[in-house]
Design a protein around this motif. Structure first.
Motif, PDB file in Angstrom:
ATOM      1  N   VAL A   1      10.251   0.117  -2.717  1.00  0.00           N
ATOM      2  CA  VAL A   1       8.328  -0.395  -3.517  1.00  0.00           C
ATOM      3  C   VAL A   1       7.604   0.967  -2.498  1.00  0.00           C
ATOM      4  O   VAL A   1       7.734   0.653  -1.726  1.00  0.00           O
ATOM      5  N   ASP A   2       6.996   1.321  -4.045  1.00  0.00           N
ATOM      6  CA  ASP A   2       6.168   2.070  -3.216  1.00  0.00           C
ATOM      7  C   ASP A   2       4.604   1.805  -3.892  1.00  0.00           C
ATOM      8  O   ASP A   2       4.256   1.267  -5.115  1.00  0.00           O
ATOM      9  N   PHE A   3       3.658   2.232  -2.740  1.00  0.00           N
ATOM     10  CA  PHE A   3       2.368   1.582  -2.833  1.00  0.00           C
ATOM     11  C   PHE A   3       1.224   3.155  -2.389  1.00  0.00           C
ATOM     12  O   PHE A   3       1.304   3.773  -2.283  1.00  0.00           O
ATOM     13  N   PHE A   4       0.248   2.944  -3.456  1.00  0.00           N
ATOM     14  CA  PHE A   4      -0.856   3.468  -2.903  1.00  0.00           C
ATOM     15  C   PHE A   4      -1.356   2.700  -1.419  1.00  0.00           C
ATOM     16  O   PHE A   4      -2.048   1.304  -2.261  1.00  0.00           O
ATOM     17  N   VAL A   5      -2.408   2.890  -0.259  1.00  0.00           N
ATOM     18  CA  VAL A   5      -3.302   2.218   0.265  1.00  0.00           C
ATOM     19  C   VAL A   5      -4.756   2.841   1.088  1.00  0.00           C
ATOM     20  O   VAL A   5      -4.697   4.397   0.622  1.00  0.00           O
ATOM     21  N   ARG A   6      -5.896   2.450  -0.614  1.00  0.00           N
ATOM     22  CA  ARG A   6      -6.818   3.578  -0.773  1.00  0.00           C
ATOM     23  C   ARG A   6      -7.712   2.924   0.406  1.00  0.00           C
ATOM     24  O   ARG A   6      -7.716   2.065   0.713  1.00  0.00           O
ATOM     25  N   GLY A   7      -8.571   3.707   0.863  1.00  0.00           N
ATOM     26  CA  GLY A   7      -8.871   3.778   2.188  1.00  0.00           C
ATOM     27  C   GLY A   7      -8.927   2.986   2.978  1.00  0.00           C
ATOM     28  O   GLY A   7      -9.858   1.970   3.844  1.00  0.00           O
ATOM     29  N   GLY A   8      -7.791   3.291   3.428  1.00  0.00           N
ATOM     30  CA  GLY A   8      -6.766   2.567   4.632  1.00  0.00           C
ATOM     31  C   GLY A   8      -6.838   0.554   4.615  1.00  0.00           C
ATOM     32  O   GLY A   8      -6.056  -0.014   5.400  1.00  0.00           O
ATOM     33  N   ARG A   9      -7.272  -0.027   3.633  1.00  0.00           N
ATOM     34  CA  ARG A   9      -7.400  -1.468   3.010  1.00  0.00           C
ATOM     35  C   ARG A   9      -6.446  -2.129   1.938  1.00  0.00           C
ATOM     36  O   ARG A   9      -6.313  -2.560   1.958  1.00  0.00           O
ATOM     37  N   GLU A  10      -7.680  -1.311   0.811  1.00  0.00           N
ATOM     38  CA  GLU A  10      -6.507  -1.486  -0.806  1.00  0.00           C
ATOM     39  C   GLU A  10      -5.431  -0.954  -1.199  1.00  0.00           C
ATOM     40  O   GLU A  10      -4.706  -0.115  -1.094  1.00  0.00           O
ATOM     41  N   VAL A  11      -5.002  -2.177  -1.183  1.00  0.00           N
ATOM     42  CA  VAL A  11      -2.534  -1.700  -1.626  1.00  0.00           C
ATOM     43  C   VAL A  11      -2.956  -2.288  -2.583  1.00  0.00           C
ATOM     44  O   VAL A  11      -3.241  -3.236  -3.217  1.00  0.00           O
ATOM     45  N   LEU A  12      -2.345  -0.614  -3.249  1.00  0.00           N
ATOM     46  CA  LEU A  12      -2.157  -1.214  -4.924  1.00  0.00           C
ATOM     47  C   LEU A  12      -0.628  -0.646  -4.970  1.00  0.00           C
ATOM     48  O   LEU A  12       0.247   0.556  -4.444  1.00  0.00           O
ATOM     49  N   LEU A  13       0.208  -1.834  -5.323  1.00  0.00           N
ATOM     50  CA  LEU A  13       1.583  -1.298  -5.948  1.00  0.00           C
ATOM     51  C   LEU A  13       1.760  -0.034  -7.049  1.00  0.00           C
ATOM     52  O   LEU A  13       1.134  -0.273  -8.306  1.00  0.00           O
ATOM     53  N   ASN A  14       3.195   0.882  -6.948  1.00  0.00           N
ATOM     54  CA  ASN A  14       3.017   2.349  -7.610  1.00  0.00           C
ATOM     55  C   ASN A  14       4.280   1.435  -8.319  1.00  0.00           C
ATOM     56  O   ASN A  14       4.168   1.441  -9.531  1.00  0.00           O
ATOM     57  N   GLU A  15       5.955   1.608  -7.895  1.00  0.00           N
ATOM     58  CA  GLU A  15       6.651   1.188  -8.523  1.00  0.00           C
ATOM     59  C   GLU A  15       7.042   0.854  -7.953  1.00  0.00           C
ATOM     60  O   GLU A  15       7.407   0.676  -6.631  1.00  0.00           O
ATOM     61  N   LEU A  16       8.210   0.112  -9.075  1.00  0.00           N
ATOM     62  CA  LEU A  16       9.747  -0.562  -8.300  1.00  0.00           C
ATOM     63  C   LEU A  16      10.600   0.804  -8.261  1.00  0.00           C
ATOM     64  O   LEU A  16      10.678   0.993  -9.418  1.00  0.00           O
ATOM     65  N   ASN A  17      11.906   1.510  -7.487  1.00  0.00           N
ATOM     66  CA  ASN A  17      12.842   2.083  -7.269  1.00  0.00           C
ATOM     67  C   ASN A  17      14.363   1.155  -7.588  1.00  0.00           C
ATOM     68  O   ASN A  17      14.600   0.382  -6.022  1.00  0.00           O
ATOM     69  N   THR A  18      14.525   0.913  -7.858  1.00  0.00           N
ATOM     70  CA  THR A  18      16.073   0.006  -8.094  1.00  0.00           C
ATOM     71  C   THR A  18      17.115   0.986  -8.291  1.00  0.00           C
ATOM     72  O   THR A  18      18.160  -0.265  -7.399  1.00  0.00           O
ATOM     73  N   ILE A  19      17.617   2.063  -8.373  1.00  0.00           N
ATOM     74  CA  ILE A  19      17.985   2.748  -7.168  1.00  0.00           C
ATOM     75  C   ILE A  19      18.023   4.624  -6.522  1.00  0.00           C
ATOM     76  O   ILE A  19      17.516   5.373  -6.461  1.00  0.00           O
ATOM     77  N   PRO A  20      16.860   3.300  -5.066  1.00  0.00           N
ATOM     78  CA  PRO A  20      16.339   4.921  -4.710  1.00  0.00           C
ATOM     79  C   PRO A  20      17.356   6.300  -4.153  1.00  0.00           C
ATOM     80  O   PRO A  20      18.380   6.028  -3.804  1.00  0.00           O
TER      81      PRO A  20
END
Length: 358
Positions: A302-321
């Motif tokens: 599961v991939d995320f962005f973390v903006r400003g060191g605090r705000e967690v935003l989910l980017n995508e899920l990879n089902t066969i990484p």
């Protein structure tokens, strides 16, 4: 104890064919030899399936196809077969397998198509089922479902390529009003950053849409999030768990594109990520929540962005990484105390457990 036969599927028709070969070779080398025998099944870029009985070392560079040690093979939806059907000089034969490990990425491998065939066949297989694979592959659907569940994602919009010529002015107005520039333009259902462009201004949009359309009819446009790119590994069926640590990627390119992931080798991976403990915990909890929300089983990165060191935003899920030597998923579990071989053993065990409930 009799060893189980694990059919490892590799290659496939997607642009990620080469990555699949490298991942599969790594999986084959790390399967616990005392418990499993690998049955090697290669799929060419043209979509031809072959049973391969040569050395696994011929898989990464593709030389297995011309080795002279292949035999046409296929999976049948007939639940009575219990394995692969081969079509050799002596006629058709069945090669029994106990479980299938589809080490396939992208189209016709990670998008629910192979999973549907495996579910029809009745053979246990590693990873997500048909619906969750399809949902996670289509990032527009993923975002819609997660947003409805209250899981924060980057702002986005999507459209079909065939609607773009007549509707481009309206689409451009919406992008400017809702997202602002820069944005990322990508195929909604592709992986490994294939077909992705970073667009700094409206004039660049047409070319980016044309590039994305080469890999899919559905186009996704997302706001460009300035922040850390972090990843979390999830493992399990009814009671999934996140890796004890979160990883971080520092791209060497403007963004983490295909070359940066698999060719240049210049991107930096940090395990653990440079995050406050509370933020890392939120990433791990959100990863598990999204995994459950989308009906995943077995595993996902599961991939995320973390903006400003605090705000967690989910980017995508990879089902066969990826399972290459530089891939984050096995590295995160190794850092969490579960070595590569043990991880593969767990994944096969989860596949057999899930099959036993059906």
């Amino acid at each position: 104890m009799q060893k189980k036969k694990i059919a490892v599927l590799f290659g496939g028709r997607s642009p990620e064919h080469e990555v699949s070969r490298v991942s599969a070779y790594s999986v084959i080398r790390n399967l616990p030899a005392e418990k499993y025998d690998a049955v090697l099944v290669g799929i060419t870029k043209e979509g031809r399936w072959y049973l391969f009985d040569g050395p696994a070392e011929q898989i990464p560079d593709g030389s297995w196809e011309k080795s002279g040690r292949t035999e046409p093979a296929f999976l049948t939806p007939d639940r009575g077969a219990g394995g692969l059907v081969t079509a050799g000089p002596g006629g058709t034969q069945t090669v029994p397998v106990d479980c299938v490990f589809p080490v396939l990425h992208g189209h016709n491998g990670e998008d629910g198509t192979v999973q549907g065939l495996l579910e029809l066949s009745g053979i246990p297989f590693v990873g997500c089922g048909t619906l969750s694979s399809a949902v996670c592959m289509d990032k527009a659907v993923t975002h819609s479902l997660l947003s409805n569940a209250g899981i924060a994602c980057a702002k986005y919009l999507w459209f079909y390529r065939h609607n773009y010529p007549a509707g481009k002015e309206k689409i451009k107005i919406k992008i400017g009003a809702r997202l602002g520039y820069p944005v990322f333009v990508k195929p909604a259902a592709s992986g490994s950053s294939v077909g992705v462009s970073k667009v700094a201004r409206e004039e660049e949009l047409d070319a980016a849409v044309e590039k994305a359309a080469l890999d899919g009819e559905k186009i996704l446009v997302e706001e460009a999030v300035a922040g850390q790119e972090v990843e979390c590994a999830v493992l399990g069926n009814l009671s999934p768990e996140a890796s004890a640590v979160v990883g971080e990627i520092a791209p060497s390119a403007e963004f983490y594109d295909y070359d940066d992931k698999y060719r240049s080798g210049k991107s930096q991976l940090y395990i653990p990520a440079h995050l406050d403990e509370a933020v890392a915990r939120e990433v791990r909890e959100t990863a598990v929540r999204a995994f459950r929300q989308l009906g995943c089983r077995g595993f996902a990165r599961v991939d995320f962005f973390v903006r400003g060191g605090r705000e967690v935003l989910l980017n995508e899920l990879n089902t066969i990484p990826g399972f290459t030597p530089i891939s984050m998923y096995p590295k995160l579990w190794e850092a969490s105390g579960l070595p590569y071989g043990g991880l593969l053993d767990r994944l096969i065990g989860l596949a057999l457990e899930e099959h036993g409930r059906r």
